[in-house]
Design a protein around this motif. Structure first.
Motif, PDB file in Angstrom:
ATOM      1  N   PRO A 141      13.822  23.141  -7.318  1.00 24.15           N
ATOM      2  CA  PRO A 141      12.798  23.928  -8.026  1.00 24.15           C
ATOM      3  C   PRO A 141      11.729  24.422  -7.059  1.00 24.15           C
ATOM      4  N   HIS A 142      11.223  25.628  -7.301  1.00 22.67           N
ATOM      5  CA  HIS A 142      10.181  26.179  -6.435  1.00 22.67           C
ATOM      6  C   HIS A 142       9.374  27.209  -7.217  1.00 22.67           C
ATOM      7  N   ASP A 143       8.242  27.602  -6.643  1.00 18.61           N
ATOM      8  CA  ASP A 143       7.379  28.620  -7.247  1.00 18.61           C
ATOM      9  C   ASP A 143       7.343  29.898  -6.422  1.00 18.61           C
ATOM     10  N   VAL A 144       8.188  30.001  -5.395  1.00 18.31           N
ATOM     11  CA  VAL A 144       8.147  31.138  -4.489  1.00 18.31           C
ATOM     12  C   VAL A 144       8.634  32.399  -5.204  1.00 18.31           C
ATOM     13  N   ARG A 145       7.837  33.463  -5.108  1.00 20.05           N
ATOM     14  CA  ARG A 145       8.238  34.734  -5.714  1.00 20.05           C
ATOM     15  C   ARG A 145       8.513  35.813  -4.669  1.00 20.05           C
ATOM     16  N   ARG A 146       8.025  35.614  -3.428  1.00 19.93           N
ATOM     17  CA  ARG A 146       8.294  36.589  -2.371  1.00 19.93           C
ATOM     18  C   ARG A 146       8.404  35.878  -1.028  1.00 19.93           C
ATOM     19  N   ILE A 147       9.347  36.371  -0.208  1.00 16.92           N
ATOM     20  CA  ILE A 147       9.485  35.863   1.150  1.00 16.92           C
ATOM     21  C   ILE A 147       9.549  37.041   2.115  1.00 16.92           C
ATOM     22  N   VAL A 148       8.701  37.003   3.116  1.00 22.61           N
ATOM     23  CA  VAL A 148       8.644  38.039   4.147  1.00 22.61           C
ATOM     24  C   VAL A 148       9.200  37.445   5.433  1.00 22.61           C
ATOM     25  N   VAL A 149      10.212  38.080   5.998  1.00 21.66           N
ATOM     26  CA  VAL A 149      10.797  37.583   7.238  1.00 21.66           C
ATOM     27  C   VAL A 149      10.405  38.483   8.399  1.00 21.66           C
ATOM     28  N   ALA A 150       9.999  37.844   9.502  1.00 21.81           N
ATOM     29  CA  ALA A 150       9.672  38.582  10.724  1.00 21.81           C
ATOM     30  C   ALA A 150      10.966  38.866  11.464  1.00 21.81           C
ATOM     31  N   THR A 172      -0.848  27.229   3.931  1.00 19.10           N
ATOM     32  CA  THR A 172      -0.278  26.085   4.644  1.00 19.10           C
ATOM     33  C   THR A 172       0.539  26.620   5.811  1.00 19.10           C
ATOM     34  N   VAL A 173       0.405  25.991   6.956  1.00 23.00           N
ATOM     35  CA  VAL A 173       1.143  26.392   8.155  1.00 23.00           C
ATOM     36  C   VAL A 173       2.101  25.269   8.546  1.00 23.00           C
ATOM     37  N   LEU A 174       3.362  25.640   8.761  1.00 19.92           N
ATOM     38  CA  LEU A 174       4.347  24.714   9.312  1.00 19.92           C
ATOM     39  C   LEU A 174       4.703  25.206  10.705  1.00 19.92           C
ATOM     40  N   ASP A 175       4.501  24.356  11.718  1.00 20.52           N
ATOM     41  CA  ASP A 175       4.745  24.797  13.093  1.00 20.52           C
ATOM     42  C   ASP A 175       5.166  23.608  13.947  1.00 20.52           C
ATOM     43  N   ALA A 176       6.143  23.840  14.834  1.00 23.10           N
ATOM     44  CA  ALA A 176       6.641  22.777  15.707  1.00 23.10           C
ATOM     45  C   ALA A 176       5.727  22.526  16.892  1.00 23.10           C
ATOM     46  N   LEU A 177       4.779  23.428  17.151  1.00 22.97           N
ATOM     47  CA  LEU A 177       3.806  23.271  18.238  1.00 22.97           C
ATOM     48  C   LEU A 177       4.498  22.995  19.577  1.00 22.97           C
ATOM     49  N   GLY A 193      17.374  27.328  11.053  1.00 23.67           N
ATOM     50  CA  GLY A 193      16.128  27.103  10.320  1.00 23.67           C
ATOM     51  C   GLY A 193      16.009  27.980   9.095  1.00 23.67           C
ATOM     52  N   THR A 194      16.460  29.223   9.221  1.00 22.73           N
ATOM     53  CA  THR A 194      16.428  30.140   8.074  1.00 22.73           C
ATOM     54  C   THR A 194      17.407  29.692   7.008  1.00 22.73           C
ATOM     55  N   ALA A 195      18.577  29.234   7.427  1.00 21.48           N
ATOM     56  CA  ALA A 195      19.562  28.736   6.467  1.00 21.48           C
ATOM     57  C   ALA A 195      19.033  27.519   5.708  1.00 21.48           C
ATOM     58  N   LYS A 196      18.355  26.620   6.404  1.00 19.46           N
ATOM     59  CA  LYS A 196      17.786  25.443   5.744  1.00 19.46           C
ATOM     60  C   LYS A 196      16.696  25.843   4.748  1.00 19.46           C
ATOM     61  N   LEU A 197      15.856  26.791   5.140  1.00 13.02           N
ATOM     62  CA  LEU A 197      14.812  27.274   4.236  1.00 13.02           C
ATOM     63  C   LEU A 197      15.428  27.815   2.953  1.00 13.02           C
ATOM     64  N   LEU A 231      10.486  21.261   5.424  1.00 15.39           N
ATOM     65  CA  LEU A 231      10.470  22.452   4.572  1.00 15.39           C
ATOM     66  C   LEU A 231      10.145  22.084   3.131  1.00 15.39           C
ATOM     67  N   ARG A 232      10.787  21.065   2.633  1.00 16.95           N
ATOM     68  CA  ARG A 232      10.579  20.652   1.239  1.00 16.95           C
ATOM     69  C   ARG A 232       9.112  20.312   0.982  1.00 16.95           C
ATOM     70  N   SER A 233       8.497  19.587   1.910  1.00 18.40           N
ATOM     71  CA  SER A 233       7.109  19.161   1.688  1.00 18.40           C
ATOM     72  C   SER A 233       6.140  20.330   1.748  1.00 18.40           C
ATOM     73  N   THR A 234       6.375  21.285   2.636  1.00 18.47           N
ATOM     74  CA  THR A 234       5.434  22.400   2.783  1.00 18.47           C
ATOM     75  C   THR A 234       5.671  23.521   1.769  1.00 18.47           C
ATOM     76  N   LEU A 235       6.844  23.554   1.169  1.00 21.20           N
ATOM     77  CA  LEU A 235       7.120  24.558   0.134  1.00 21.20           C
ATOM     78  C   LEU A 235       6.490  24.195  -1.212  1.00 21.20           C
ATOM     79  N   THR A 236       6.080  22.966  -1.368  1.00 23.27           N
ATOM     80  CA  THR A 236       5.503  22.529  -2.639  1.00 23.27           C
ATOM     81  C   THR A 236       4.284  23.389  -3.003  1.00 23.27           C
ATOM     82  N   GLY A 237       4.376  24.073  -4.104  1.00 20.51           N
ATOM     83  CA  GLY A 237       3.276  24.900  -4.596  1.00 20.51           C
ATOM     84  C   GLY A 237       3.206  26.288  -3.997  1.00 20.51           C
TER      85      GLY A 237
END
Length: 378
Positions: A119-128, A30-35, A107-111, A71-77
């Motif tokens: 609740p979430h299923d995220v096990r790893r986050i890679v930051v650029a 899934t991609v989240l982007d402001a375009l 944006g990072t703080a909100k994430l 963020l909440r909607s795109t983090l689902t799953g």
């Protein structure tokens, strides 16, 4: 195991290729982007090949990391997050301070706030992250001592002295900067990237997520924006060459950067997101080779098979660094990866692609005028 990967800012230069890499490996994206128009034009579905390249590859959600609901909607799953979303550009960051801070830090703080409180299923986050957080990076004194010089003085550069100095020391020699180096960014952009990285590396482990930070050097290659005048000299100079216009080389042309090809960046990022040994790591992602601006111009002339007038003007931008070279030892030893594309070959591929694209207008000159009017370009 198949993962569900969320790539914030994933409709950009790096994100679109990375999405394809994950899908080819059997994952869902899934991609989240402001375009934003600066990158994608006013009608992204028509004007942006990057956006179109996601068709049939990833689920694209137009939204922003500054929105908790998006963020909440795109983090689902999602089980892996690659956090690429950021405003980029050293020069522009020095006068669009609120926008850069809101997007990159806010944006990072909100994430992280969503991940810490829901609740979430995220096990790893890679930051650029970015090489910009090092400021001037590592140097050696004549006696062999490793030092990290401060920002260059406006007065020195105005007098034509563009090298870095430390009081009481002789000429300094630039060396590759490793991940243990002092962090002292010289631009608003660099400051926001340092805070962004620190937030991820500090908070993620407290909510059960493995963090990884990638300090990208100067990423280039086919697909990078030719419209955005804040994303690198390869695009800027290519547009000038195609229009037959003079290239103004800032400083003395001997300032250098570590250019790393897009395919190498994508592979390093994929490994950082999927390899167990990457957990908790901070990695430079670069070629480990310094290339001067004069060498960039020569390589572009060779690849285009034509030349335009050049002028070494002595102009300079406040916030720019003199040199930076990545020490990529950790990338090689822990992730088992070494960048494979040389600058010469990478530029040839880049130019081959550029010649298939329309010639862009003079947004670069407008960006210079904006900086000049704020006394940031001398």
């Amino acid at each position: 195991m198949s993962d569900h990967v969320l790539i914030t800012g994933g409709a950009g230069f790096i994100g679109t290729r990375l999405a394809r890499r994950f899908v080819d490996a059997g994952h869902t994206v899934t991609v989240l982007d402001a375009l934003i128009p600066q990158v994608h034009g006013d009608h992204p579905e028509i004007t942006s090949p990057l956006v179109r390249s996601l068709d049939g590859v990833a689920t694209l959600v137009e939204g922003t990391v500054t929105s908790t609901d998006d963020l909440r909607s795109t983090l689902t799953g999602a089980t892996i997050v690659v956090h690429l979303a950021a405003e980029t550009g050293t020069g522009q960051s020095m006068y669009e301070i609120d926008r850069y801070t809101e997007a990159n830090i806010g944006g990072t703080a909100k994430l992280l706030d969503v991940l810490a409180n829901e609740p979430h299923d995220v096990r790893r986050i890679v930051v650029a992250s970015s090489r910009s957080i090092y400021g001037e990076g590592a140097y050696l004194t004549p006696s062999g001592e490793r030092v990290y010089p401060g920002h260059r003085a406006d007065a020195d550069m105005a007098a034509g002295d563009f090298e870095v100095h430390i009081a009481g020391e002789g000429a300094l020699s630039v060396i590759p900067t490793d991940e243990t180096a002092k962090l002292h960014p010289s631009s608003v952009y660099g400051i926001t990237k340092q805070v962004q990285e620190s937030l991820i590396m500090t908070v993620a482990p407290t909510v059960g997520i493995e963090p990884v930070a990638l300090r990208y050097q100067n990423v280039y290659g086919p697909g990078q924006s030719l419209k955005n005048p804040y994303t690198g000299i390869l695009s800027i100079f290519s547009n000038l060459i195609r229009q037959g216009k003079e290239i103004n080389i800032f400083e003395d042309g001997l300032e250098s950067r570590d250019f790393v090809y897009i395919d190498d960046v994508v592979e390093a990022t994929f490994l950082a997101a999927t390899m167990p040994d990457a957990a908790g790591g901070v990695f430079n992602v670069g070629s480990g080779v310094a290339t001067t601006v004069n060498e960039v111009v020569a390589a572009l002339f060779a690849a285009f098979g034509t030349e335009v007038p050049t002028r070494v003007s002595g102009n300079y931008r406040l916030g720019d660094i003199r040199h930076n070279i990545a020490d990529t030892t950790r990338l090689r030893e822990i992730l088992g990866y070494a960048p494979a594309v040389s600058f010469r070959n990478g530029v040839a591929r880049f130019v081959e692609w550029v010649l298939t694209e329309p010639i862009e207008g003079d947004s670069y000159q407008r960006s210079l005028d904006e900086m000049s009017s704020r006394n940031l370009l001398k």
